[in-house]
Write a protein that holds these residues in place. Sequence first.
Motif, PDB file in Angstrom:
ATOM      1  N   LYS A 200       1.005  -1.159   0.007  1.00 57.73           N
ATOM      2  CA  LYS A 200      -0.165  -0.072  -0.136  1.00 57.73           C
ATOM      3  C   LYS A 200       0.832   1.277   0.288  1.00 57.73           C
ATOM      4  O   LYS A 200       1.961   1.462   0.399  1.00 57.73           O
ATOM      5  CB  LYS A 200      -0.665  -0.149   1.317  1.00 57.73           C
ATOM      6  N   ARG A 201       0.149   2.433  -0.496  1.00 58.86           N
ATOM      7  CA  ARG A 201       1.009   3.593  -0.402  1.00 58.86           C
ATOM      8  C   ARG A 201       1.468   4.057   0.889  1.00 58.86           C
ATOM      9  O   ARG A 201       0.483   3.803   2.002  1.00 58.86           O
ATOM     10  CB  ARG A 201       0.220   4.750  -0.855  1.00 58.86           C
ATOM     11  N   GLY A 202       2.574   4.213   1.371  1.00 55.42           N
ATOM     12  CA  GLY A 202       2.850   4.736   2.661  1.00 55.42           C
ATOM     13  C   GLY A 202       3.264   3.333   3.743  1.00 55.42           C
ATOM     14  O   GLY A 202       3.760   3.651   4.862  1.00 55.42           O
ATOM     15  N   GLN A 203       3.381   2.326   3.307  1.00 55.46           N
ATOM     16  CA  GLN A 203       3.620   1.062   4.066  1.00 55.46           C
ATOM     17  C   GLN A 203       5.059   0.969   4.177  1.00 55.46           C
ATOM     18  O   GLN A 203       5.796   1.107   2.951  1.00 55.46           O
ATOM     19  CB  GLN A 203       3.098  -0.112   3.051  1.00 55.46           C
ATOM     20  N   ARG A 204       5.441   0.560   5.323  1.00 46.66           N
ATOM     21  CA  ARG A 204       6.939   0.326   5.686  1.00 46.66           C
ATOM     22  C   ARG A 204       7.612  -0.823   4.587  1.00 46.66           C
ATOM     23  O   ARG A 204       6.931  -1.796   4.332  1.00 46.66           O
ATOM     24  CB  ARG A 204       7.268  -0.166   6.789  1.00 46.66           C
ATOM     25  N   ILE A 205       8.356  -0.419   4.035  1.00 47.74           N
ATOM     26  CA  ILE A 205       9.159  -1.555   2.868  1.00 47.74           C
ATOM     27  C   ILE A 205      10.691  -1.800   3.218  1.00 47.74           C
ATOM     28  O   ILE A 205      10.894  -2.963   2.815  1.00 47.74           O
ATOM     29  CB  ILE A 205       9.010  -1.012   1.401  1.00 47.74           C
ATOM     30  N   ALA A 206      11.558  -0.964   3.702  1.00 48.49           N
ATOM     31  CA  ALA A 206      12.680  -1.259   4.151  1.00 48.49           C
ATOM     32  C   ALA A 206      13.304  -0.070   5.015  1.00 48.49           C
ATOM     33  O   ALA A 206      12.344   0.754   5.410  1.00 48.49           O
ATOM     34  CB  ALA A 206      13.332  -1.145   2.745  1.00 48.49           C
ATOM     35  N   GLN A 207      14.519  -0.240   5.283  1.00 48.80           N
ATOM     36  CA  GLN A 207      15.243   0.819   6.230  1.00 48.80           C
ATOM     37  C   GLN A 207      16.528   1.510   5.427  1.00 48.80           C
ATOM     38  O   GLN A 207      17.115   0.588   4.490  1.00 48.80           O
ATOM     39  CB  GLN A 207      15.637   0.086   7.445  1.00 48.80           C
ATOM     40  N   VAL A 208      16.896   2.926   5.501  1.00 45.67           N
ATOM     41  CA  VAL A 208      17.894   3.294   5.014  1.00 45.67           C
ATOM     42  C   VAL A 208      19.335   2.521   5.471  1.00 45.67           C
ATOM     43  O   VAL A 208      19.326   2.264   6.612  1.00 45.67           O
ATOM     44  CB  VAL A 208      17.987   4.707   5.435  1.00 45.67           C
ATOM     45  N   GLY A 209      19.963   2.198   4.484  1.00 40.91           N
ATOM     46  CA  GLY A 209      21.324   1.655   4.555  1.00 40.91           C
ATOM     47  C   GLY A 209      22.315   2.085   3.774  1.00 40.91           C
ATOM     48  O   GLY A 209      22.034   3.336   3.261  1.00 40.91           O
ATOM     49  N   SER A 210      23.442   1.398   3.664  1.00 40.03           N
ATOM     50  CA  SER A 210      24.517   1.943   2.992  1.00 40.03           C
ATOM     51  C   SER A 210      25.228   0.866   2.177  1.00 40.03           C
ATOM     52  O   SER A 210      26.404   0.663   1.927  1.00 40.03           O
ATOM     53  CB  SER A 210      25.765   2.680   3.662  1.00 40.03           C
ATOM     54  N   THR A 211      24.505  -0.413   1.642  1.00 36.55           N
ATOM     55  CA  THR A 211      24.895  -1.235   0.976  1.00 36.55           C
ATOM     56  C   THR A 211      25.268  -1.218  -0.395  1.00 36.55           C
ATOM     57  O   THR A 211      24.718   0.000  -0.906  1.00 36.55           O
ATOM     58  CB  THR A 211      23.767  -2.440   1.007  1.00 36.55           C
ATOM     59  N   GLY A 212      26.206  -1.845  -1.010  1.00 35.64           N
ATOM     60  CA  GLY A 212      26.475  -1.917  -2.322  1.00 35.64           C
ATOM     61  C   GLY A 212      27.507  -0.463  -2.495  1.00 35.64           C
ATOM     62  O   GLY A 212      28.352  -0.101  -1.656  1.00 35.64           O
ATOM     63  N   THR A 213      27.353  -0.101  -3.894  1.00 36.95           N
ATOM     64  CA  THR A 213      28.415   1.136  -3.874  1.00 36.95           C
ATOM     65  C   THR A 213      27.935   2.644  -3.272  1.00 36.95           C
ATOM     66  O   THR A 213      27.041   3.281  -4.015  1.00 36.95           O
ATOM     67  CB  THR A 213      28.510   1.378  -5.572  1.00 36.95           C
ATOM     68  N   SER A 214      28.332   2.540  -2.211  1.00 44.11           N
ATOM     69  CA  SER A 214      27.763   3.674  -1.310  1.00 44.11           C
ATOM     70  C   SER A 214      28.705   4.208  -0.378  1.00 44.11           C
ATOM     71  O   SER A 214      29.597   3.253   0.105  1.00 44.11           O
ATOM     72  CB  SER A 214      26.635   3.383  -0.741  1.00 44.11           C
TER      73      SER A 214
ATOM     74  N   ALA B 183      27.910   6.418   2.414  1.00 39.59           N
ATOM     75  CA  ALA B 183      27.060   6.730   3.570  1.00 39.59           C
ATOM     76  C   ALA B 183      25.808   6.259   3.617  1.00 39.59           C
ATOM     77  O   ALA B 183      25.357   6.250   2.387  1.00 39.59           O
ATOM     78  CB  ALA B 183      27.570   8.382   3.778  1.00 39.59           C
ATOM     79  N   PRO B 184      25.094   6.249   4.658  1.00 43.59           N
ATOM     80  CA  PRO B 184      23.755   5.900   4.723  1.00 43.59           C
ATOM     81  C   PRO B 184      22.810   6.865   3.832  1.00 43.59           C
ATOM     82  O   PRO B 184      22.909   7.955   4.131  1.00 43.59           O
ATOM     83  CB  PRO B 184      23.248   5.738   6.194  1.00 43.59           C
ATOM     84  N   HIS B 185      22.131   6.401   3.016  1.00 42.75           N
ATOM     85  CA  HIS B 185      21.118   7.179   2.053  1.00 42.75           C
ATOM     86  C   HIS B 185      20.411   6.418   1.384  1.00 42.75           C
ATOM     87  O   HIS B 185      20.565   5.113   0.895  1.00 42.75           O
ATOM     88  CB  HIS B 185      21.908   8.138   1.125  1.00 42.75           C
ATOM     89  N   LEU B 186      18.834   6.914   1.089  1.00 43.21           N
ATOM     90  CA  LEU B 186      18.156   6.133   0.216  1.00 43.21           C
ATOM     91  C   LEU B 186      18.381   6.761  -1.204  1.00 43.21           C
ATOM     92  O   LEU B 186      18.321   8.004  -1.597  1.00 43.21           O
ATOM     93  CB  LEU B 186      16.788   6.752   0.547  1.00 43.21           C
ATOM     94  N   HIS B 187      18.444   5.731  -2.343  1.00 41.90           N
ATOM     95  CA  HIS B 187      18.757   6.195  -3.559  1.00 41.90           C
ATOM     96  C   HIS B 187      17.312   5.730  -4.127  1.00 41.90           C
ATOM     97  O   HIS B 187      17.062   4.712  -4.391  1.00 41.90           O
ATOM     98  CB  HIS B 187      20.041   5.392  -4.240  1.00 41.90           C
ATOM     99  N   LEU B 188      16.822   6.696  -4.610  1.00 40.95           N
ATOM    100  CA  LEU B 188      15.264   6.581  -5.304  1.00 40.95           C
ATOM    101  C   LEU B 188      15.305   6.727  -6.919  1.00 40.95           C
ATOM    102  O   LEU B 188      15.804   7.913  -7.288  1.00 40.95           O
ATOM    103  CB  LEU B 188      14.429   7.648  -4.613  1.00 40.95           C
TER     104      LEU B 188
END
Length: 323
Positions: A130-144, A146-151
């Motif tokens: 659903k819209r607004g449903q929790r789907i994940a948490q901000v991390g820094s996995t992969g080529t990153s 510092a922690p951020h969401l890449h949208l």
Amino acid sequence: MGLARRIATTGIAMGLAGALAAATGLVGAGAAEAAVRPLPDGSYGLSSYYGPRCMPIRGASTYHQGQDMSARRGTTIKAVAPGRVVKAGSATGFGQVVVIRTNATEGKVFHVYGHVIDGDRFVKAGKNVKRGQRIAQVGSTGTSTAPHLHLEIWKNAYKGSGRTADPLPWMKNHGADLRRGAAWANKRVVPTSCKYFTTTSVNLRSGPGTDYRVLKTVGVNLKLTAKPGDGSGVWRKVNRNGTVGWMHAYYVSPTTTSLGTRYVQVNGLRLRAKPTTSSAVRASLSKGTAVAMIHPTKNGWVKVKAGSKYGFLAAKYLRKSRP
Ligand SMILES: [Zn+2]
């Protein structure tokens, strides 16, 4: 404006927009469907924008396909729009990712949430969200770095024949202005030129592939320039002293690479601008100082990085071990 007040105002604005769309019969007839910001208001900053850029780290892309939202590790990520999970787990570059195909009236739209902590902790491929449903948490996995969401937002298809859209205007058109919820925002500037260094001795080729001929071999830690966005897949178009060619992204970095640590064996060792005792002194190093080797020894001199300064040291006063 206080956080509570900002959220309250946003709530009213969204309510009005929805009511207006319903009253005019626009819903389901091509109107932009409502979206929500993926991170809580005030919890994030707009750090890196969509479009051409310089590689922020070795091997990274030079065309940023998404919007970076810098936030604390563990910050809850909500689904921007309702849809079906098509991928939840690991992916090259992203580390961990969630991809959702939305139920948009404007055609197929895919939302990509990259660098999350654990892609399938809250959702699974094939499930609806659903819209607004929790789907994940901000991390820094992969080529990153510092922690951020890449949208990312893809139209028609995810990769392949699909095309990315700039998330900022897309989200704004759907009633969720990412700037409004941001605690801070970097300036949106595209540099005119990028400066890189080779990470090893590497071939500069006439095209983006190992089948292309070698124009020249470039030694380690030598300077390259490039235009932001100039690349093809994992290949980067670079300029080495006027020769323009292609190198694999893995051998191109925005910073120099240490070839090993060396220790200064005497007090007052002079860091010179050039490999000669008549050139300018950039620093005087004390016994025991650790420096990073940038080039191998040549004619008794070694190019090093001491702190943030580059220069040359007489090789005979350096050892691999502390004095
Ligand atoms: Zn990004």
